[in-house]
Every structure is written in structure tokens, then in C-alpha cells.
Design a protein around this motif. Structure first.
Motif, PDB file in Angstrom:
ATOM      1  N   GLN A 151       0.943  -1.106  -0.234  1.00 10.41           N
ATOM      2  CA  GLN A 151       0.042  -0.139  -0.018  1.00 10.41           C
ATOM      3  C   GLN A 151       0.940   1.271   0.082  1.00 10.41           C
ATOM      4  O   GLN A 151       0.753   2.427  -0.920  1.00 10.41           O
ATOM      5  CB  GLN A 151      -0.958   0.209   1.180  1.00 10.41           C
ATOM      6  N   ALA A 152       1.905   1.372   0.736  1.00  8.93           N
ATOM      7  CA  ALA A 152       2.860   2.511   0.919  1.00  8.93           C
ATOM      8  C   ALA A 152       3.526   2.554  -0.399  1.00  8.93           C
ATOM      9  O   ALA A 152       3.700   3.790  -0.798  1.00  8.93           O
ATOM     10  CB  ALA A 152       3.734   2.318   2.247  1.00  8.93           C
ATOM     11  N   LEU A 153       3.929   1.586  -0.867  1.00  7.90           N
ATOM     12  CA  LEU A 153       4.776   1.748  -2.429  1.00  7.90           C
ATOM     13  C   LEU A 153       3.818   2.651  -3.556  1.00  7.90           C
ATOM     14  O   LEU A 153       4.426   3.220  -4.163  1.00  7.90           O
ATOM     15  CB  LEU A 153       4.914   0.183  -2.889  1.00  7.90           C
ATOM     16  N   GLU A 154       2.569   2.352  -3.261  1.00  3.57           N
ATOM     17  CA  GLU A 154       1.619   2.820  -4.332  1.00  3.57           C
ATOM     18  C   GLU A 154       1.595   4.439  -4.142  1.00  3.57           C
ATOM     19  O   GLU A 154       1.488   5.225  -4.906  1.00  3.57           O
ATOM     20  CB  GLU A 154       0.353   2.484  -4.306  1.00  3.57           C
ATOM     21  N   ALA A 155       1.628   4.713  -2.762  1.00  2.00           N
ATOM     22  CA  ALA A 155       1.690   6.107  -2.618  1.00  2.00           C
ATOM     23  C   ALA A 155       3.055   6.642  -2.628  1.00  2.00           C
ATOM     24  O   ALA A 155       3.050   7.984  -3.286  1.00  2.00           O
ATOM     25  CB  ALA A 155       1.265   6.301  -0.770  1.00  2.00           C
ATOM     26  N   ALA A 156       4.122   5.855  -2.504  1.00  2.00           N
ATOM     27  CA  ALA A 156       5.469   6.408  -2.717  1.00  2.00           C
ATOM     28  C   ALA A 156       5.457   6.589  -4.358  1.00  2.00           C
ATOM     29  O   ALA A 156       6.027   7.716  -4.888  1.00  2.00           O
ATOM     30  CB  ALA A 156       6.251   5.512  -2.361  1.00  2.00           C
ATOM     31  N   ARG A 157       5.071   6.017  -5.259  1.00  2.00           N
ATOM     32  CA  ARG A 157       5.099   5.936  -6.565  1.00  2.00           C
ATOM     33  C   ARG A 157       4.144   7.324  -6.911  1.00  2.00           C
ATOM     34  O   ARG A 157       4.700   8.096  -7.760  1.00  2.00           O
ATOM     35  CB  ARG A 157       4.292   4.907  -7.134  1.00  2.00           C
ATOM     36  N   ALA A 158       3.068   7.474  -6.271  1.00  2.00           N
ATOM     37  CA  ALA A 158       2.159   8.545  -6.609  1.00  2.00           C
ATOM     38  C   ALA A 158       2.985   9.910  -6.092  1.00  2.00           C
ATOM     39  O   ALA A 158       2.646  10.718  -7.056  1.00  2.00           O
ATOM     40  CB  ALA A 158       1.014   8.700  -5.753  1.00  2.00           C
ATOM     41  N   PHE A 159       3.542   9.840  -5.235  1.00  2.00           N
ATOM     42  CA  PHE A 159       4.107  11.266  -4.752  1.00  2.00           C
ATOM     43  C   PHE A 159       5.755  11.424  -5.342  1.00  2.00           C
ATOM     44  O   PHE A 159       6.401  12.408  -4.903  1.00  2.00           O
ATOM     45  CB  PHE A 159       4.064  11.397  -3.261  1.00  2.00           C
ATOM     46  N   GLY A 160       6.026  10.839  -6.190  1.00  2.00           N
ATOM     47  CA  GLY A 160       7.404  10.594  -6.724  1.00  2.00           C
ATOM     48  C   GLY A 160       8.729  10.511  -6.225  1.00  2.00           C
ATOM     49  O   GLY A 160       9.790  10.956  -6.421  1.00  2.00           O
ATOM     50  N   PHE A 161       8.527   9.790  -4.863  1.00  2.00           N
ATOM     51  CA  PHE A 161       9.602   9.341  -4.305  1.00  2.00           C
ATOM     52  C   PHE A 161      10.353   8.503  -5.142  1.00  2.00           C
ATOM     53  O   PHE A 161      10.117   7.577  -5.734  1.00  2.00           O
ATOM     54  CB  PHE A 161       9.053   8.815  -3.076  1.00  2.00           C
ATOM     55  N   THR A 162      11.958   8.312  -4.777  1.00  2.00           N
ATOM     56  CA  THR A 162      12.622   7.418  -5.511  1.00  2.00           C
ATOM     57  C   THR A 162      13.305   6.298  -4.625  1.00  2.00           C
ATOM     58  O   THR A 162      13.866   5.346  -5.160  1.00  2.00           O
ATOM     59  CB  THR A 162      13.867   8.331  -6.133  1.00  2.00           C
ATOM     60  N   THR A 163      13.380   6.612  -3.364  1.00  2.00           N
ATOM     61  CA  THR A 163      13.727   5.737  -2.178  1.00  2.00           C
ATOM     62  C   THR A 163      12.803   5.021  -1.189  1.00  2.00           C
ATOM     63  O   THR A 163      11.914   6.076  -0.765  1.00  2.00           O
ATOM     64  CB  THR A 163      14.967   6.135  -1.578  1.00  2.00           C
ATOM     65  N   LEU A 164      12.680   4.054  -1.210  1.00  2.00           N
ATOM     66  CA  LEU A 164      11.822   3.520   0.027  1.00  2.00           C
ATOM     67  C   LEU A 164      12.605   3.233   1.079  1.00  2.00           C
ATOM     68  O   LEU A 164      13.547   2.416   0.947  1.00  2.00           O
ATOM     69  CB  LEU A 164      11.034   2.203  -0.651  1.00  2.00           C
ATOM     70  N   SER A 165      11.884   3.342   2.276  1.00  2.00           N
ATOM     71  CA  SER A 165      12.658   3.355   3.716  1.00  2.00           C
ATOM     72  C   SER A 165      11.709   2.876   4.697  1.00  2.00           C
ATOM     73  O   SER A 165      10.419   3.150   4.555  1.00  2.00           O
ATOM     74  CB  SER A 165      13.479   4.572   3.955  1.00  2.00           C
ATOM     75  N   CYS A 166      12.282   2.692   5.822  1.00  2.00           N
ATOM     76  CA  CYS A 166      11.369   2.467   6.998  1.00  2.00           C
ATOM     77  C   CYS A 166      12.414   2.214   8.181  1.00  2.00           C
ATOM     78  O   CYS A 166      13.575   2.125   8.256  1.00  2.00           O
ATOM     79  CB  CYS A 166      10.563   0.917   7.064  1.00  2.00           C
ATOM     80  N   SER A 167      11.727   2.235   9.427  1.00  2.00           N
ATOM     81  CA  SER A 167      12.342   1.658  10.683  1.00  2.00           C
ATOM     82  C   SER A 167      11.597   0.531  10.925  1.00  2.00           C
ATOM     83  O   SER A 167      10.485   0.350  10.902  1.00  2.00           O
ATOM     84  CB  SER A 167      11.938   2.724  11.767  1.00  2.00           C
ATOM     85  N   SER A 168      12.352  -0.375  11.354  1.00  2.00           N
ATOM     86  CA  SER A 168      11.658  -1.824  11.479  1.00  2.00           C
ATOM     87  C   SER A 168      12.167  -2.860  12.282  1.00  2.00           C
ATOM     88  O   SER A 168      13.463  -2.639  12.949  1.00  2.00           O
ATOM     89  CB  SER A 168      11.881  -2.741  10.047  1.00  2.00           C
ATOM     90  N   THR A 169      11.518  -3.655  13.140  1.00  2.00           N
ATOM     91  CA  THR A 169      11.777  -4.594  13.968  1.00  2.00           C
ATOM     92  C   THR A 169      12.209  -5.837  13.221  1.00  2.00           C
ATOM     93  O   THR A 169      12.345  -6.786  13.863  1.00  2.00           O
ATOM     94  CB  THR A 169      10.655  -5.145  15.080  1.00  2.00           C
TER      95      THR A 169
END
Length: 445
Positions: A151-169
């Protein structure tokens, strides 16, 4: 009709500027996110246009997606869903995604098994046919995190981001790495330095950058909140920070699937693990949306939250009758749930109390016992978070809080192969010579 909303946020909001960084984002008037109409504050109701922001500029409350579902016909919507793909995009009309989302490169998670768990039911004293395990270990990277990342990937694509990141356990790191690789994004994810080795390998294998932070998850999350407001973070979509309102919507697909797999019926009781608490709040949101849309008959349901004793701030607050969740320093084998300052904790308390549920915890020994119990009875090897939910379900039944005569769904959110250390003492029954005499001598005949 507009969807009812449930809050989600991050653990660290330090300023309006850092909270609402929109670096390298597409103009919001050019964004196609389907039925998503705006971002709405859970606390004050203030609305802002769709964009990569997560905190309200008026009160710093958490933002979430507000929808326009007014044009939907219930039966036509049901037919459209049932004719859709066997993944979360069957629910695209109810998610902040473009209509052609199924044609885009994504990991396409979801439509995982709802297992009728009669063997486990007998062990726990639940009536036959009433206990189900929603086994989300069948997702592409073997955890429910694939839903929220897709789901977040589709938002990142829509907003023109080029790097996908997160904080994670751990699980989220792997899901981000896989989704970014599939979609052609760069990925750079941040984890506590002492995660289980299996999760480290699974996050690193996708070829993105994996960075260990000295400290626990809350330290990692604070760092990411700082990075997002820094020029070094320009062009970065942090799935659980600036993309969090979109990311969180992936969790409600669990509610959609459970109800559809039960024949478009609400379960009576659900047992859901708590890390940040967002999954539980979004499951409740999804159930309320199905009711509002007329896709299921309205009836009472109870939601129970499950935590590990070594990281149980929401459980402690619930039992004490508090509305405020006091942070804890995590100390548990259930590292995927080890968030000591859960952002949605207060909302979890509200939902547990409103629905007549509860929040309970189990210790590490009970977690391991529950992992083995589920494996022995249903052939499902759960990670430690699944051991937490099964262990809590057992405890709730023993304490008379969970009704064994009602339809109950217990969530397993990940694969046990990710947390092998938890059951490392499990091994060979016997070692024998390759002869029948040795087989008999071992008492195996």
C-alpha cells in the motif's frame, strides 16, 4: 458515505516542519489515489490535501485517509470484489490506490488462508467449528507487513519518491526490500543492531541498504523521524513515517479478507498482536467500513489485544484502567512486537473497551509453548508474534474473558522460520543405527 476513521501515528513528532516534510513530492492535485479524498486528523478533524504528511498542522494529532464511498452500490461492490484478483487489490475500491493498481509492479500480497482450527480448538476448549487462524505467513516475505508496504509503495509512486525506507523490528525491513526491488526503487532501511539473524538475512538479500542502529526500535524510529526532516532524506518515502497514513490502510485488508472468507460475516471475537497498535486499530476500521457499506450485517464484535510480557505497555495500561500508555524498555523474544512506545496504544485501549474486549500478555515461556501448540495441532509454524496471540487466546479462555462458543479468529502474522532461535531446543526425537533392532530399542515401534 464516508468511511469511519481510526488513528495512526509514529512514536516521535518533534515539530511541524519535520512532521510534514514533503521533499521531492508530486503536486497533490496530480495524485490519483482512487477513493481517497483527503487526510483527516484523528483528534481534531482538520483536513488537508493528500500528500506525504502524517501529523496534523493544527494539533499534531495523527492523520489518516478519509474517503468518499458515497457512489457505491453494495451488491455491485460485492461482485466487483469477488471478481477481483486473489490479493489485496480485490479491495482496490476501498483503498487509497489508483484503479489500475493490479497492473503495476508490486508484490501483490494478501488473500492468505483462514484456517479452520478444530484441533487447536479441542486443546483450548473452544467449540468445534468456532476457532480460526488467519495465517498471514503465506505472504511474499512471509509476514503481514507485505500488506502495508504494498500500500505504501503505491503512495510513494504517486508522490514521486525514489527511495523506499522504514524503521523496522525485522519483518518490515524484508517487506520494504522486496517491494522496492520489484518496483525498481532504491531501498535503505534501518533496524536495531541486535535483531534475529534470520530477519537480517531476509532483509539484506534483496540488495538494498540495511543499516543497524545501536539501540532498540524506539531509538531507530526517532532517528528516522530526524532524517525525514533533513536534506539527506529528500526523495525518501518512509513507509511508516511520512507515508504512514497510506501504509496503515494495508492492515484493514485483514478485516476485509476475514469477513469475506467467513461468508461476508463479522467474527464474534478477534485476537490481534500489538506492536505499534496500528494493525489492531485498522482491523477495527475495516470492520466498521464493511458495516457502513452494507457488505456485512451489523452485530457486536470484540477485539482482544495481545502483547508479550517483556513489552506490554498497552496491557499494563488496560489492566490499570489508565488511558495513557507509559513507555517500556522491551525485553522479550517477541522482537517483532518489541515497541516500547506504541503510537496507537491509546486508540487500542479505546477499541478494546468499546468492543468489550481486553488486552492481555504472556511471558516468553508461554510464547514458546504456544508456538509449539499451534504447530503440533494445526501444522502452522508461527513466529513469536503468533505465539503471543495463541498464548493470549489460551489465557483469555482460561480466565473466562473469551467465549469458547463464539466464532473467534486468532492472527498469526509471520512465519516461524524467521524466529528459529525461540524454539532452538527443539530437535531430534532419537538417533538410531540404520537397523530395525535399533529402531525398536529406541521405543519407536
Amino acid at each position: 458515505m464516508a468511511a469511519q476513521t481510526v488513528a495512526s501515528t509514529t512514536n516521535s513528532v518533534t515539530s511541524a516542519d519535520s512532521a510534514n516534510s514533503t521533499a521531492s513530492a508530486a503536486p497533490t492535485d496530480s495524485v490519483d489515489l482512487g477513493p481517497a479524498a483527503a487526510l483527516s486528523c484523528r483528534e481534531c478533524g482538520h483536513r488537508v490535501p493528500l500528500g506525504p504528511v502524517f501529523a496534523c498542522e493544527e494539533c499534531f494529532g495523527p492523520l489518516e485517509i478519509a474517503y468518499d464511498f458515497s457512489a457505491y452500490d453494495t451488491e455491485e461492490l460485492r461482485k466487483q470484489i469477488e471478481a477481483g484478483p486473489a490479493n489485496i487489490w480485490r479491495y482496490a475500491p476501498l483503498l487509497p490506490v489508483p484503479a489500475d493498481v493490479a497492473q503495476k509492479p508490486n508484490i501483490n500480497p494478501g488473500w492468505t488462508k483462514l484456517v479452520k482450527a478444530d484441533n487447536l480448538a479441542r486443546e483450548l476448549g473452544v467449540d468445534p467449528g468456532k476457532l480460526f487462524v488467519k495465517d498471514d505467513s503465506g505472504n511474499p516475505t512471509h509476514s503481514f507487513k507485505d500488506r502495508v508496504v504494498a500500500q505504501a509503495l503505491e503512495a510513494a509512486r504517486a508522490f514521486g519518491f525514489t527511495t523506499l525506507s522504514c524503521s523496522s523490528t525485522g519483518n518490515l525491513a524484508g517487506a520494504v526490500g522486496a517491494a522496492a526491488a520489484r518496483a525498481g526503487f532504491r531501498s535503505c532501511v534501518f533496524i536495531p543492531h541486535d535483531l534475529e539473524q534470520g530477519k537480517v538475512v531476509m532483509a539484506a538479500v534483496y540488495g538494498g541498504e540495511l543499516v543497524g542502529i545501536e539501540g532498540n526500535y524506539d531509538d531507530v524510529n526517532r532517528f528516522c523521524s530526524e532524517l525525514i526532516g533533513d536534506p539527506a532524506g529528500e526523495g525518501w518515502g518512509f513507509v511508516n513515517v511520512n507515508l504512514r497514513p497510506y501504509y496503515a490502510e494495508g492492515s484493514k485488508t485483514l478485516a476485509y479478507e476475514i469477513c469475506e472468507q467467513l461468508g461476508w460475516q463479522l467474527p464474534d471475537q478477534l485476537v490481534v498482536p500489538i506492536a505499534s497498535g496500528s494493525q489492531l486499530t485498522k482491523i477495527d476500521k475495516g470492520l466498521k467500513e464493511l458495516i457502513a457499506l452494507g457488505l456485512v450485517e451489523d452485530k457486536p464484535y470484540k477485539i482482544f489485544g495481545a502483547q508479550a510480557e517483556g513489552c506490554s505497555p498497552v496491557s499494563v495500561a488496560y489492566k490499570a484502567g489508565h488511558d495513557v500508555v507509559r513507555p517500556q524498555k522491551p525485553n522479550t523474544i517477541a522482537k517483532s512486537l518489541a515497541i516500547g512506545n506504541p503510537a496507537d496504544g491509546p486508540y487500542v485501549l479505546d477499541i478494546a473497551r468499546r468492543t468489550g474486549g481486553a488486552v492481555e500478555d504472556v511471558n516468553d515461556e508461554q510464547v514458546v509453548d504456544a508456538i509449539k501448540l499451534l504447530a503440533r495441532t494445526e501444522g502452522i509454524f508461527a513466529e513469536t508474534a503468533g505465539g503471543v496471540t495463541v498464548g493470549v487466546a489460551k489465557k483469555l479462555i482460561e480466565n473466562g474473558l473469551l467465549d469458547p462458543s463464539l466464532t473467534t479468529v486468532v492472527l498469526n502474522t509471520g512465519d516461524g522460520l524467521k524466529t528459529l532461535d525461540a524454539v532452538a531446543g527443539t530437535g531430534l526425537t532419537a538417533t538410531i543405527r540404520p537397523s530395525l533392532d535399533s529402531f525398536r530399542e529406541a521405543g519407536l515401534a
